[in-house]
Scaffold this motif. Structure first.
Motif, short mmCIF file in Angstrom:
data_model
loop_
_atom_site.label_atom_id
_atom_site.label_comp_id
_atom_site.label_asym_id
_atom_site.label_seq_id
_atom_site.Cartn_x
_atom_site.Cartn_y
_atom_site.Cartn_z
N THR A 245 -4.17 1.67 -4.31
CA THR A 245 -3.62 1.64 -2.94
C THR A 245 -2.10 1.73 -2.95
O THR A 245 -1.51 2.54 -2.25
N CYS A 246 -1.46 0.89 -3.77
CA CYS A 246 0.00 0.80 -3.71
C CYS A 246 0.65 1.48 -4.91
O CYS A 246 1.87 1.47 -5.03
N CYS B 3 0.52 -5.66 -0.65
CA CYS B 3 -0.67 -4.80 -0.74
C CYS B 3 -1.93 -5.64 -0.65
O CYS B 3 -2.07 -6.65 -1.34
N THR C 94 -5.01 -4.69 -1.39
CA THR C 94 -5.98 -4.42 -2.44
C THR C 94 -5.73 -5.29 -3.67
O THR C 94 -6.64 -5.85 -4.26
N CYS C 95 -4.45 -5.40 -4.06
CA CYS C 95 -4.14 -6.11 -5.29
C CYS C 95 -3.39 -7.41 -5.03
O CYS C 95 -2.97 -8.08 -5.96
N CYS D 10 -3.00 -0.32 -9.39
CA CYS D 10 -3.66 -0.42 -8.09
C CYS D 10 -3.65 0.93 -7.40
O CYS D 10 -2.59 1.53 -7.23
ZN LIG Z 1 -1.85 -2.72 -4.57
#
Ligand SMILES: [Zn+2]
Ligand SMILES: [Zn+2]
Length: 382
Positions: free
Chosen positions: A187-188, A163, A165-166, A185
């Motif tokens: 996103t995921c 991912c 984002t994280c 997170c």
């Molecule tokens: Zn993530």
């Protein structure tokens, strides 16, 4: 409803610098972020306002148009060559503005696996099924590992990537003043993995809803409240995590003849006035056939007869319970003229004999008399 002033939305002055705008935006966006205000419609509206205000004011061209013409200068719905964009998706803007505070650090690529949920199934059984045991086929609706992608959620031939984002941590940290808040997170959803090309069968979930047929062996002697655990038959885990368990909860239906108390069975047996008086043999039911019960002469209604070992064999071992029959004398109905005459004759003979024929009646009458005597004595005292 008129639109709020963009500067007021962000709580900044009209000559705020770009840095001040960005700082204000971060503060307000975090305050109203939907992850922090789940199911709060008001916060969601405010979040959209904040986002829209920043989108306009952070763009020098749009800001100039807004300063000159107000909302009409930037809002497409007001006509007149607007620049604005509908405030819709929350996550798209996070990448650029919040990129520096989200994530960062942590061992990238760590897989987050979760055990599947346990499931409970209420299984109704007849008393006979519970006492003797049975094999049942039950339908369990549950989430199973997707067989198309093997649970990865990525289309066959592709695989999930870390991912962005994280960085695969699954958690992001948000800074607000002195406070640092760790959260899943967005996103995921905490998995640390992003799926670019989702599996078409499970839509990237890695699991699909199925109805699974299961054969359950119910041991003899179970009762309402007993649970049978089927290890690993719950919901599939996430990212290859272990499956949960299935608990089959036993509920025994009411029986027409028997009630159960622990390992004993109770049954009420009607007997005729003549059999109760003269004694005789009755047929009483058990769960596996009929047995004979010898009734002695002068049996009163409500008397209990215990039949050893005709109850329930306990599921956890130990001696078999008993069957307890309670007799109830039935008053004869639909008597013919002759039968009534015989009964009257019979009743007269009982009274003439001078012998006690009703063992409880005399005791009962004595009790009534004693009760009234005591009551009288009490009134005299008062
Ligand atoms: Zn993530
Ligand atoms: Zn799949």
């Amino acid at each position: 409803m008129p639109k709020a002033d963009y500067y007021e939305v962000l709580c900044v002055t009209r000559n705020a610098s770009e840095a001040e705008l960005k700082k204000a935006y971060r503060r307000m966006a975090m305050k109203y972020h939907p992850d922090r205000n789940p199911d709060d419609a008001e916060a969601e509206v405010r979040f959209k306002e904040v986002k829209e205000a920043y989108e306009v004011l952070s763009d020098p061209q749009k800001r100039a148009a807004y300063d000159q013409f107000g909302h009409a200068g930037v809002d497409p719905s007001q006509g007149g060559g607007g620049f604005g964009r509908g405030a819709g998706n929350f996550s798209d803007i996070f990448g650029d503005v919040f990129g520096d505070i989200f994530g960062g650090g942590g061992g990238g690529g760590r897989q987050h696996v979760y055990r599947g949920s346990d499931l409970q199934y209420n299984l109704e059984l007849t008393l006979e099924e519970a006492v003797f045991g049975i094999e049942k086929v039950i339908d369990i609706p549950r989430m199973d590992t997707c067989d198309s992608c093997g649970g990865s959620g990525a289309a066959p031939g592709s695989s999930p990537v870390t991912c962005s984002t994280c960085n695969g941590v699954g958690q992001v940290r948000m800074q607000q003043g002195f406070f640092s808040v760790q959260q899943t997170c967005p996103t995921c959803k905490g998995t640390g993995q992003e799926i670019r090309d989702p599996c078409t069968k499970c839509h990237g979930e890695g699991r699909v809803r199925v109805t699974k047929k299961l054969e359950v062996k119910i041991p003899a002697g179970v009762d309402t409240g007993d649970r049978i655990r089927l290890s690993g038959e719950g919901e599939a885990g996430i990212n290859g995590g272990p499956s949960g368990d299935l608990y089959v909860q036993v509920v025994v239906k009411e029986h027409k003849l028997f009630t159960r108390d622990g390992d004993d069975l109770y049954c009420e047996v009607p007997i005729s006035f003549a059999t109760a008086t003269l004694g005789g043999e009755l047929e009483v039911p058990t769960l596996d056939g009929r047995i004979k019960l010898k009734v002695p002469a002068e049996t009163q209604t409500g008397k209990l007869f215990r039949m050893r070992g005709k109850g329930v064999k306990p599921v956890r071992g130990g001696p078999v319970g008993d069957l307890i029959c309670k007799v109830r004398i039935e008053t004869p109905v639909n008597l013919s003229k002759e039968q009534k005459a015989l009964l009257e004759e019979f009743a007269a003979s009982l009274e003439a004999g001078g012998t006690r024929h009703s063992p409880q009646e005399h005791g009962w009458l004595d009790g009534v008399k004693g009760f009234f005597d005591e009551l009288k004595a009490k009134f005299k005292q008062d």
